[in-house]
Design a protein around this motif. Sequence first.
Motif, mmCIF file in Angstrom:
data_model
loop_
_atom_site.group_PDB
_atom_site.id
_atom_site.type_symbol
_atom_site.label_atom_id
_atom_site.label_comp_id
_atom_site.label_asym_id
_atom_site.label_seq_id
_atom_site.Cartn_x
_atom_site.Cartn_y
_atom_site.Cartn_z
ATOM 1 N N THR A 43 3.889 -5.886 -0.210
ATOM 2 C CA THR A 43 2.867 -6.654 -0.262
ATOM 3 C C THR A 43 3.227 -7.255 1.362
ATOM 4 O O THR A 43 4.393 -7.123 1.392
ATOM 5 C CB THR A 43 2.883 -7.886 -0.988
ATOM 6 N N GLU A 90 -2.350 -7.530 -0.511
ATOM 7 C CA GLU A 90 -1.650 -6.794 -0.911
ATOM 8 C C GLU A 90 -1.935 -5.704 -1.240
ATOM 9 O O GLU A 90 -2.484 -5.261 -1.511
ATOM 10 C CB GLU A 90 -1.912 -7.795 -1.416
ATOM 11 N N GLY A 111 0.480 -2.437 1.494
ATOM 12 C CA GLY A 111 0.060 -4.002 1.750
ATOM 13 C C GLY A 111 -0.196 -3.711 3.248
ATOM 14 O O GLY A 111 0.245 -3.013 3.494
#
Length: 109
Positions: A43, A77, A98
């Motif tokens: 992320t 994400e 991500g």
Amino acid sequence: MRLITAVLILIAFQAFAAQEIKFDINSSENRKTHLLTLHTDETPSVEALKVWLEKAQQLCPEGTSLDYDNSIPLLRESQCGDAHYQVDDELVCEQIGGHIFGKISCKDI
């Protein structure tokens, strides 16, 4: 207190440095508009956003404007992909990293 802060910053930087980062850049013919995507295996973090903004500045040294609401890039994400595989009697999804995406326009001088 400053020592603790410095150690935390160092740990955060090392964790960010371990992330694999790749850029995709698609530019218009006149090189004034760019679609800029930063891919990461995790992320995106604040540090990844800073790297994205630095790359945007490199593409447009005279300044940029983002073509999205609030003039911020889109952050996605990490997530499960469509592919699944079996691990020890458990079905596990393929992890998709991500990314940060934005369309930037270079300002004219």
